[in-house]
Design an enzyme around this catalytic site. Sequence first.
Site, PDB file in Angstrom:
ATOM      1  N   ASP A 165       0.850  -1.204   0.000  1.00  0.00           N
ATOM      2  CA  ASP A 165       0.000   0.000   0.000  1.00  0.00           C
ATOM      3  C   ASP A 165       0.883   1.250   0.000  1.00  0.00           C
ATOM      4  O   ASP A 165       0.966   1.993   0.976  1.00  0.00           O
ATOM      5  CB  ASP A 165      -0.899  -0.023   1.245  1.00  0.00           C
ATOM      6  CG  ASP A 165      -1.786   1.205   1.355  1.00  0.00           C
ATOM      7  OD1 ASP A 165      -2.152   1.757   0.294  1.00  0.00           O
ATOM      8  OD2 ASP A 165      -2.091   1.613   2.487  1.00  0.00           O
ATOM      9  N   ASN A 167       0.663   4.019  -1.475  1.00  0.00           N
ATOM     10  CA  ASN A 167      -0.006   5.327  -1.478  1.00  0.00           C
ATOM     11  C   ASN A 167      -0.703   5.616  -0.159  1.00  0.00           C
ATOM     12  O   ASN A 167      -1.416   6.619  -0.046  1.00  0.00           O
ATOM     13  CB  ASN A 167      -1.016   5.380  -2.627  1.00  0.00           C
ATOM     14  CG  ASN A 167      -0.362   5.178  -3.970  1.00  0.00           C
ATOM     15  OD1 ASN A 167       0.692   5.745  -4.239  1.00  0.00           O
ATOM     16  ND2 ASN A 167      -0.980   4.357  -4.815  1.00  0.00           N
ATOM     17  N   GLU A 169      -3.301   4.286   1.289  1.00  0.00           N
ATOM     18  CA  GLU A 169      -4.756   4.366   1.178  1.00  0.00           C
ATOM     19  C   GLU A 169      -5.456   3.447   2.167  1.00  0.00           C
ATOM     20  O   GLU A 169      -6.679   3.355   2.182  1.00  0.00           O
ATOM     21  CB  GLU A 169      -5.189   4.020  -0.248  1.00  0.00           C
ATOM     22  CG  GLU A 169      -4.646   4.997  -1.296  1.00  0.00           C
ATOM     23  CD  GLU A 169      -4.930   4.529  -2.723  1.00  0.00           C
ATOM     24  OE1 GLU A 169      -5.318   3.337  -2.872  1.00  0.00           O
ATOM     25  OE2 GLU A 169      -4.771   5.324  -3.653  1.00  0.00           O
ATOM     26  N   ASP A 176      -2.833  -8.858  -3.858  1.00  0.00           N
ATOM     27  CA  ASP A 176      -1.643  -8.342  -3.174  1.00  0.00           C
ATOM     28  C   ASP A 176      -1.396  -9.091  -1.871  1.00  0.00           C
ATOM     29  O   ASP A 176      -0.258  -9.390  -1.515  1.00  0.00           O
ATOM     30  CB  ASP A 176      -1.795  -6.841  -2.882  1.00  0.00           C
ATOM     31  CG  ASP A 176      -1.714  -5.994  -4.140  1.00  0.00           C
ATOM     32  OD1 ASP A 176      -1.074  -6.448  -5.103  1.00  0.00           O
ATOM     33  OD2 ASP A 176      -2.297  -4.894  -4.157  1.00  0.00           O
ATOM     34  N   HIS A 335      41.887 -13.454  11.449  1.00  0.00           N
ATOM     35  CA  HIS A 335      42.959 -13.742  10.500  1.00  0.00           C
ATOM     36  C   HIS A 335      42.840 -12.799   9.311  1.00  0.00           C
ATOM     37  O   HIS A 335      41.752 -12.571   8.792  1.00  0.00           O
ATOM     38  CB  HIS A 335      42.843 -15.198  10.027  1.00  0.00           C
ATOM     39  CG  HIS A 335      43.748 -15.528   8.872  1.00  0.00           C
ATOM     40  ND1 HIS A 335      43.282 -15.823   7.606  1.00  0.00           N
ATOM     41  CD2 HIS A 335      45.096 -15.619   8.804  1.00  0.00           C
ATOM     42  CE1 HIS A 335      44.306 -16.079   6.806  1.00  0.00           C
ATOM     43  NE2 HIS A 335      45.407 -15.960   7.498  1.00  0.00           N
ATOM     44  N   HIS A 380      47.334  -8.584   1.279  1.00  0.00           N
ATOM     45  CA  HIS A 380      47.805  -9.963   1.261  1.00  0.00           C
ATOM     46  C   HIS A 380      48.848 -10.074   0.159  1.00  0.00           C
ATOM     47  O   HIS A 380      48.505 -10.116  -1.028  1.00  0.00           O
ATOM     48  CB  HIS A 380      46.639 -10.929   1.016  1.00  0.00           C
ATOM     49  CG  HIS A 380      46.956 -12.338   1.385  1.00  0.00           C
ATOM     50  ND1 HIS A 380      46.200 -13.416   0.990  1.00  0.00           N
ATOM     51  CD2 HIS A 380      47.970 -12.867   2.128  1.00  0.00           C
ATOM     52  CE1 HIS A 380      46.713 -14.525   1.464  1.00  0.00           C
ATOM     53  NE2 HIS A 380      47.787 -14.218   2.161  1.00  0.00           N
TER      54      HIS A 380
END
Length: 1302
Positions: A165, A167, A169, A176, A335, A380
């Site tokens: 949702d 928006n 509303e 959904d 390490h 390294h």
Amino acid sequence: MAGVATPCANGCGPGAPSEAEVLHLCRSLEVGTVMTLFYSKKSQRPERKTFQVKLETRQITWSRGADKIEGSIDIREIKEIRPGKTSRDFDRYQEDPAFRPDQSHCFVILYGMEFRLKTLSLQATSEDEVNMWIKGLTWLMEDTLQAATPLQIERWLRKQFYSVDRNREDRISAKDLKNMLSQVNYRVPNMRFLRERLTDLEQRSGDITYGQFAQLYRSLMYSAQKTMDLPFLETNALRTGERPEHCQVSLSEFQQFLLEYQGELWAVDRLQVQEFMLSFLRDPLREIEEPYFFLDELVTFLFSKENSVWNSQLDAVCPDTMNNPLSHYWISSSHNTYLTGDQFSSESSLEAYARCLRMGCRCIELDCWDGPDGMPVIYHGHTLTTKIKFSDVLHTIKEHAFVASEYPVILSIEDHCSIAQQRNMAQHFRKVLGDTLLTKPVDIAADGLPSPNQLRRKILIKHKKLAEGSAYEEVPTSVMYSENDISNSIKNGILYLEDPVNHEWYPHYFVLTSSKIYYSEETSSDQGNEDEEEPKEASSSTELHSSEKWFHGKLGAGRDGRHIAERLLTEYCIETGAPDGSFLVRESETFVGDYTLSFWRNGKVQHCRIHSRQDAGTPKFFLTDNLVFDSLYDLITHYQQVPLRCNEFEMRLSEPVPQTNAHESKEWYHASLTRAQAEHMLMRVPRDGAFLVRKRNEPNSYAISFRAEGKIKHCRVQQEGQTVMLGNSEFDSLVDLISYYEKHPLYRKMKLRYPINEEALEKIGTAEPDYGALYEGRNPGFYVEANPMPTFKCAVKALFDYKAQREDELTFTKSAIIQNVEKQDGGWWRGDYGGKKQLWFPSNYVEEMINPAVLEPEREHLDENSPLGDLLRGVLDVPACQIAIRPEGKNNRLFVFSISMPSVAQWSLDVAADSQEELQDWVKKIREVAQTADARLTEGKMMERRKKIALELSELVVYCRPVPFDEEKIGTERACYRDMSSFPETKAEKYVNKAKGKKFLQYNRLQLSRIYPKGQRLDSSNYDPLPMWICGSQLVALNFQTPDKPMQMNQALFMAGGHCGYVLQPSTMRDEAFDPFDKSSLRGLEPCVICIEVLGARHLPKNGRGIVCPFVEIEVAGAEYDSTKQKTEFVVDNGLNPVWPAKPFHFQISNPEFAFLRFVVYEEDMFSDQNFLAQATFPVKGLKTGYRAVPLKNNYSEDLELASLLIKIDIFPAKENGDLSPFSGISLRERASDASSQLFHVRAREGSFEARYQQPFEDFRISQEHLADHFDSRERSTSDGPSSATNLIEDPLHDKLWKCSL
């Protein structure tokens, strides 16, 4: 991994804001401010955006305007808020005059759920604005983490609802809601299921409000778990079906539950129970003298962090336990601390130091090499890892060293620098670290190391030290030359190999040593680049629409296209409940070059013409003349955000309707291909990732046939309405499914890579089929187990650790290469590993490697001790090779050379470099090695490396003086507590065993030892730290950036004491009689039995696209004689609120002082493989009993939101006569050997098989009785060997997955 620095590290505590100030801060942050966001991507310029805090969901959001939120982060994921410009995002613009913000106007938010944190780098308009954000967010961080579980659930529900949702509303569609529940791991069988549970939906629209959604969640959680065997649920009206909100649990009943079942002594105080209930509920209507729980709230409490199985009182640091010598503690150690990824090409980062220190790490490593301007750099050495400045590292250490813990930090210096740069190092140590640097002994007269309390807020240097009276001299190192150490390589780097199937060039890591060339599996050529690259743009913006699911192209001629569009929209929207605005776009049948937008509104399909025209030679698209777009894609994107407006209505385009038959035109699709034909085609393409999709005879059914691990496998795909199902993963279409698995692994590490059809076979197919790709022969009408082909020797790679249960079995670790494998019936194979020949191992623990004799001759030289370790793909013997430059290049690569081996006819390896200079250097060095290989190897082995030490640096070493380990000194007067030794894991394994473990423990009582991963772990994997810990090693250094079991065990060990980085070893280990590997040497410890039932779980995370089928592995890890695992059954298609049938698991523990209880939640996928979902690991000595929640963490040991198990746990002491209460006379270890509860493998006895058929692979039905008879006839070839084992994938060829149980 769990960040341990509390929000107070950023400024709360005594100076925390008042209640009125908090209210003002929250209101101000909710309104928001406009700030400039500095991106992590080089291609994006800083932008001004509106930043706000959403208090309902506890998120920070940002947007350009008020309409659309562009991004958000959860406040619960924030680890640090840092004032100033200390981030890479700001560093990128140091030289840009347009972006030079004031330091005081900037701050950085570091957040995330992994080791490597993300950054939000912001520039405010004033210093006051910065202070407001830092102060407000600091308070919100603490308040969010401390919030009661019901409030956290409320915020989580709103976050889920608002994600749909957008928006605000206060309404979402049923479609959904169905998708949302799928995202949170709950399968909704159909829309009717929702309608039955949401009877008060609005009649007209069918929309769901937030209140209805929250009530549905509450109902779903409770109704699924009310069958659990819990107090109150048995006797309450629940069993009669009464709603949970009508059943109450009073204060007195809850108090009785805490005392009787949970053993909570504080609950004797009724007032404390009342206060607890009020603080948990936070319901103003129930702030009364007699608060109560509804039944569903009580179940929520049981799953909550407030009811954790871990005793949170142990989280506090106990200063009284910090007075022993350092050698009596386990010390959290890292390490190669500077690395963020692998050991050969990842980025070196200051943030890695900050992260480790804030996680409580107390021993960090600095790998120092000569750098420019007389100052060292850290990386390294002899690899592609990036470099960072030594001085910057010191400043980072100073800033973060004592945020999480005040106890001492040890800097382990790996020094490769010249004398001059060593002197500069020493100068900077003093200058930057100041008084925190320890430069002289705490007590000269002491006969042991100082305690953590004596060294509070001190930094110690671990470095080689000169003998007394020397200005500088050479000192021998304890590290002998090894060709397997990547730092001894002559050259290494990224080169490219051509894929013989698609002729693309892929990067591989090559290492040249004094006699061999090693190269890795395919790797990434830009791991050291932190920048996130933009996705590649389409070749033309006008073509962007072509890959969108809403674009259907030409649907038909004339009005056929219109009718087809109406049918597609109607079927899709009615079947799925898709909302108004669902749409598709098609080519116009009437107007050439135009398109038609077809959409769903009020139960009907409507159509709208999309016009096109040429403007200065470029196409433009529009619905109305006053709003024109550069592409069809831009037009549709716009109307997904802004409503279409006409006289009759306003409506946004909502849900795209996917194409249903787009797969029919794809090169991988075969409409009429039998299984046998598919296998024959794939047998001619001996490459993992080759695949095709074929239509099956059953309605709405397809099969993906593919090659993986050198074998042909099949899996079934089912069309269910508008959804395509693979296992329990849902896709909009077959095209969507294949596209997904081209980017993500389908089976183990295999991605779909080479689409196969007749045209592809003509180009890349072999003349002779690879019959070795089939596991077994075929008997018409029935799949049989027997393999008519002769067995052949091959190599396999271990998928899991395995520990031998009998003398005739192999012990190996994950990724070990087992050679000369002879396949046997019954699930057990023979092979060679670790110097042992032709011993047994379970075949379901390994994956077969490509037959080296068939495809890659150089694989015959596989070396398990190569410098590439588990990443190794091939090895070449340099003296046996011939090198030739290809001046003309090959297949779009200009710089190519060939390696051939005269001993292998018609074989060569084409290798490409990035430049002519790189090519020439590789060729030159390889040729030099070929001529002098024997001499170089002899010289290297004879040479003892020596190192010059600067006096200025030597003087800074007080207690941690590395010296070669001398076993003869242990327990003698020559042993000096200031000396210490370092061991790679391979050398340490020689001392942490039954033969020498007791002696090594004696050494560690006085002196420090540091263990670190072997050099072959280039993937930054970790070794098992438990044997090192129980033998007293204090500094067991691990790769903190790697989310594996050893690091999870490390986090568990140091969780006691608030992650301060120091844990006092049990007093048992200081007993001279104690032997780490002999339980009879335990004195003063009472063995115990732990009884556990796993009842249920909530909010398990997803793994990929599907709903998970979870099961729980329970493990006791600790002393060798205590370690064991068991597991539950799996629950089908439910990760939100699964329930397990009642089944007790028993664990006998002889050494509870050194034991961990570990829960791992896996899902069983369609291949019956197990995939990690979540874990929780605890020291046994800190467990609570009763009905307890197990808060779950991810693989980085970060808390998963609301995820937990509910268990019933009891801990019984063992009886003095040796029997175990309350199960006297029967060994619990024997009871726990029930095959259905054993993890990974089962030794099948004659007549004990019961097959379980796996639906995703049901291409044909077979007789279970026939199969059982067949299994019964299988026996191991020797009478004294294990009779059989169950394969995780028993029959990949025929899509049959069978499990055996005793």
